[in-house]
Design an enzyme around this catalytic site. Structure first.
Site, PDB file in Angstrom:
ATOM      1  N   HIS A 103      39.104  32.220  44.073  1.00 51.34           N
ATOM      2  CA  HIS A 103      38.824  33.386  44.347  1.00 51.34           C
ATOM      3  C   HIS A 103      39.314  34.213  43.754  1.00 51.34           C
ATOM      4  CE1 HIS A 103      37.064  31.082  47.650  1.00 51.34           C
ATOM      5  NE2 HIS A 103      37.957  31.028  48.381  1.00 51.34           N
ATOM      6  N   CYS A 145      35.559  33.713  40.505  1.00 48.29           N
ATOM      7  CA  CYS A 145      34.020  34.919  39.836  1.00 48.29           C
ATOM      8  C   CYS A 145      34.278  36.173  39.630  1.00 48.29           C
ATOM      9  CB  CYS A 145      33.333  34.795  41.012  1.00 48.29           C
ATOM     10  SG  CYS A 145      32.554  33.535  42.287  1.00 48.29           S
TER      11      CYS A 145
END
Lengths: 340, 551
Positions: A103, A145
């Site tokens: 993440h 991301c």
């Protein structure tokens, strides 16, 4: 987790031994009792390829996967009793491949949902590696991301970087496994791995071929490449320079061989290839180097010596700054109170 | 002249081969059908290096002799010699061993998680603690486990419970024990891979070829262990062992029948050529006579059917079947008596995050009084209030049944508690021990990433000792507590029967992890307010404004 293991499988398939791979996995997904398929991790819902296999060595796992340990692996500042399998034993002839996934966000990547590494940290660690001659070239790949922000702060030479998505973009997963109830692999990594399956040890495919494969429609994000720090043209940089354990042996004439064998670099075996790799929600990483000599240790000592020499200097400037700024403060207060 | 030279050469060759350490490799696989329909399997790979001694710790400063082995694992040998380890035991287990239904395990170390203990001689050049640190780091690299975190906060030396299983060399200084457990460690393929690399035939041939990770990690209980010991007059012995409890009822959908193919998904195609002996032993159930073992076994010692893998026809697929049994009847399990001398239950009571009560209840299943040693090696995450210790036997307070041997209290952030006691268990009764504990506060940085999950606490270890009244033994030989079993190669297994309780999970008070940010925001606000007020006071000029009364 399948992201990191997929990369692990690829570099191992291309001939890099486990001793040169540092794999960091924070999750125990394979043998967790909630895994319906014990000892297996699959990169696709079809479950045709088991990434965990029969022969895997995880160097850092569970709580050992921390930002501190990752930076220590890169910079080589370790306790003397840390075993060789947990060190990046690279030198100025090693090519290092660093893969990270997990993440992420704008200029950070989370480790274990607890701490995060910033783009500045990695950039500084790479600079330290460069100064201590711990790499020849680095290929940095990241799948999170907003991944492209992670390599935006690099400033050391000979680094080629690629990421899965631009600022303000998400990296999406490729597919879900309904039996396991989780997403198994990310799109960017899936397509990179699919490309890598076509590469073998003798392949002449270049980095340009890999980057040409990038397709925003398939990835659902804009993968980026940063090559301004890299000295070689990327259409002449072979993929196996980073992913494969290809050694080049020079055959020398007998009399020359005699001459050369008296020098320390007798055999003329040029080895490159190194590899690092981190996946962070399931934080995992791997680092490879081909040169097995312990260069890291002498480097470590020199770093420590530098640190020991520095403090007095820092103290005087710090003291100076403290007094000057407090003097300014006093002057300001005096001026304000004297003002009529 | 020529024949003389030949003879001299021959004698020299013979001498070198006789002087060189003599190595042997044996492999053994035992199966034991359990009372609840499960199947215990144990792989044992024994490599003995005869005629050698552990490294003398007093010469640690000198250059070590070079090491040449043929079947002995070099990677392990280097670690042992580097840190001059006399005896070493490493267990990596997952699952809870069900003593009541499964009986005593073949390998006694079955505590959940990782357990490492070593006996090392004292040395003037490098202290035992320094070598212990090096040893666990080396093993953590070797076996891909997080043993490096077995630091001083988890290391104790419970010499009462963990006696050396081999002999300690009489030369050199005194020997010291170091023991540590990591109950939250898990076991997976990455631990099995280096384990297999230590075997001379890897997993390519012999019974090691049955070690299929996808099946081994699908079991109710599994664990691998490495044991190194020194046997006087014999040499150094390394025993690598993998133990697992399969559930054939689950594989076959109701029946207990099993075969190598159904359990491991593999059969033995080739034997390991360097193995001196290679055997498969299947325990023959005593009370049931409808059990059938195929193919015909080569030998039997009354209790086991023995297959000689070296001479058996390949591929070898040992199978066991219960004729006329269409489905396994679990009702026999429920009525069964416990198979061990004592049964132990340990719980942590209390819902508060600051204090609780540790309760251990030990049932003596035997009709005689027996004694047992009791060890708690507890990290400082749980601190004992020893003065609140209460002992009840069948509801009656009996403080005389516990004699505390030693108790080293914990030091927060530094040292664990070591509590050793000898308990006397009256026949056919239950002893309840309980004491108050407090749960300390941890520093902000000491919490693991998943702090809300809680902390695993290591198992307590009990060792049933010989009954006080030894004459009972002559009447009841089945009550014998110490094992006089011999393993397959004539070496006595001198390991006592240790019993591990299941691990506990303690819920410690966790802070609000966003607190530092709140503190920063709060203090910044305060500073801004104070500065604003002071600045206002200093810069503004307060004057009296006369408001004219005229409108």
């Amino acid at each position: 987790m399948a992201n990191a293991l997929g990369m692990y499988r690829t570099v191992k398939r291309l001939g890099i031994p486990d001793s040169n791979i540092i794999l960091m996995l924070a999750d125990d997904a394979a043998c967790n009792s909630r895994n319906k398929f014990p000892g297996c991790v699959y990169p696709a819902a079809a479950r045709d390829l088991d990434l965990y296999g029969d022969n895997i060595e995880v160097d850092y796992r569970g709580y050992e996967v921390t930002v501190e340990n990752f930076i220590r692996v890169l910079t080589g500042r370790m306790d003397s009793s840390v075993p060789r399998s947990k060190r990046l034993l690279s030198d100025d002839r090693s090519n290092v491949f660093v893969y990270m996934t997990g993440h992420g966000g704008n200029e950070f990547l989370k480790f274990q949902d607890n701490e995060e590494i910033s783009a500045f940290d990695i950039a500084d660690a790479f600079e330290q590696m460069w100064q201590k001659k711990r790499y020849n070239e680095i290929f940095f790949m990241i799948d999170t991301c907003q991944a492209n922000t992670m390599y935006s702060k690099f400033y050391s030479p000979n680094i080629l970087a690629t990421g899965s998505s631009k600022l303000d973009e998400n990296s999406y997963s490729y597919e879900n496994d309904m039996d396991l109830g989780i997403s198994v692999i990310d799109r960017f990594t899936h397509y990179v791995l699919r490309f890598m399956e076509s590469v073998n040890k003798t392949s002449q495919a270049t980095m340009q071929d890999l980057f040409d494969m990038y397709d925003p429609d398939k990835f659902a994000s804009h993968a980026g490449v940063r090559s301004d720090l890299f000295n070689r043209p990327i259409d002449q940089t072979l993929i196996t320079d980073f992913f494969g354990g290809v050694s080049q042996a020079e055959v020398l004439a007998p009399e020359e061989e005699f001459y050369y064998s008296s020098t320390p670099e007798g055999g003329h075996q040029q080895e490159s290839e190194s590899f690092t790799h981190v996946d962070s929600a399931t934080t995992s990483g791997a680092v490879k180097s081909n040169n097995d000599e312990i260069h890291g240790y002498s480097d470590l000592l020199s770093v420590v010596q530098d640190l020991q020499r520095e403090p007095p200097k820092r103290d005087t400037t710090g003291l100076f700054r403290t007094w000057v700024s407090s003097g300014l403060m006093f002057a300001l207060v005096a001026w304000v109170s004297m003002r009529k | 002249m020529r024949w003389r030279l030949a003879i001299i050469t021959y004698i020299a060759l013979w001498l070198t081969s006789a002087l060189a350490a003599y190595e042997e490799f044996h492999e053994l696989l035992t199966f034991r059908p359990l009372s609840d329909g499960k199947l215990a399997a144990r792989f044992t790979f024994t490599t003995s290096l005869n005629g050698t001694h552990p490294r003398d710790p007093s010469n640690l400063a000198d250059e070590d002799q070079s090491q040449h082995y043929t079947v002995f694992p070099l990677a392990l040998g280097q670690v042992l010699r580097e840190y001059a380890v006399t005896e070493l035991h490493l267990n990596l287990n997952a699952g809870k061993w069900d003593y009541d239904h499964w009986g005593y395990p073949d390998e006694p170390g079955v505590g959940t998680g990782a357990e490492l203990w070593a006996w090392m001689g004292e040395s003037a050049t490098r202290s035992v603690d320094e070598r212990w640190k090096g040893l666990r780091n080396a093993l953590s690299g070797q076996f891909c486990a997080s043993l490096g975190s077995l630091d001083d906060q988890r290391t104790t030396s419970p010499e009462l419970t963990f006696r050396p299983e081999g002999s300690l060399p009489s030369s050199g200084g005194a020997h010291r024990l170091r023991h540590g457990t990591l109950p939250s460690e898990h076991v997976c393929t990455e631990n099995l891979t280096p384990f297999l690399k230590l075997l001379p035939c890897k997993s390519l041939s012999g019974i090691a070829s049955l070690l299929n990770p996808h099946r081994l990690f699908d079991t109710d209980w599994h664990g691998l262990s490495v044991h190194v010991r020194y046997l006087e007059n014999e040499g150094i012995e390394v025993r690598l062992s993998f133990q697992s409890v399969f559930d054939p009822v689950r594989y076959t959908g109701g029946r207990r029948a099993w075969s190598l193919q159904s359990v491991f998904d593999r059969v033995i195609d080739r034997s390991c050529p360097v193995a001196r002996s290679s055997e498969i032993r299947v325990a023959i159930p005593k009370e049931e006579n409808n059990a059938q073992i195929t193919p015909d076994f080569h030998n039997s010692d009354g209790e086991h059917a023995i297959f000689d893998v070296l001479n058996a026809s390949k591929p070898l697929d040992v199978a066991m079947n219960w004729v006329n049994e269409s489905a396994f009847d679990y009702n026999t399990v429920l009525s069964g008596v416990p198979l061990t001398h004592i049964s132990v239950r340990r719980t942590l009571k209390g819902s508060s995050q600051s204090r609780g009560r540790l309760a251990v209840s030990i049932t003596n299943n035997m009709p005689i009084t027996i004694q047992t040693s009791y060890l708690e090696s507890m990290p400082w995450l749980l601190q004992f209030y020893l003065h609140t210790l209460q002992v009840h036997s069948n509801g009656v307070s009996r403080d005389d049944l516990v004699s505390i041997v030693s108790c080293i209290p914990s030091v927060p952030h530094a040292r664990p508690t070591l509590f050793q006691a000898i308990l006397t268990l009256p026949p056919k009764s239950t002893l309840d021990i309980s004491m108050d504990v407090i749960k300390p506060f941890l520093r902000y940085t000491e919490h693991p990433p998943d702090a809300q999950r809680g902390w695993d606490l290591p198992p307590a270890v009990l060792v049933p000792l010989l009954p006080a009244n030894a004459t009972v033994l002559t009447d009841h030989p089945e009550l014998s507590l110490s094992e006089h079993k011999m393993d397959g190669f004539g070496y006595p297994i001198r390991s006592p029967r240790r019993m591990y309780t299941p691990v506990l999970l303690v819920d410690l008070a966790t802070p609000d992890f966003s607190m530092p940010y709140n503190v920063i925001i709060m203090s910044c606000t305060l500073i801004a307010l104070i500065f604003g007020m002071v600045f206002n006071l200093l810069t503004r000029k307060f004057t009296l404004v006369r408001v004219s009364s005229e409108p």
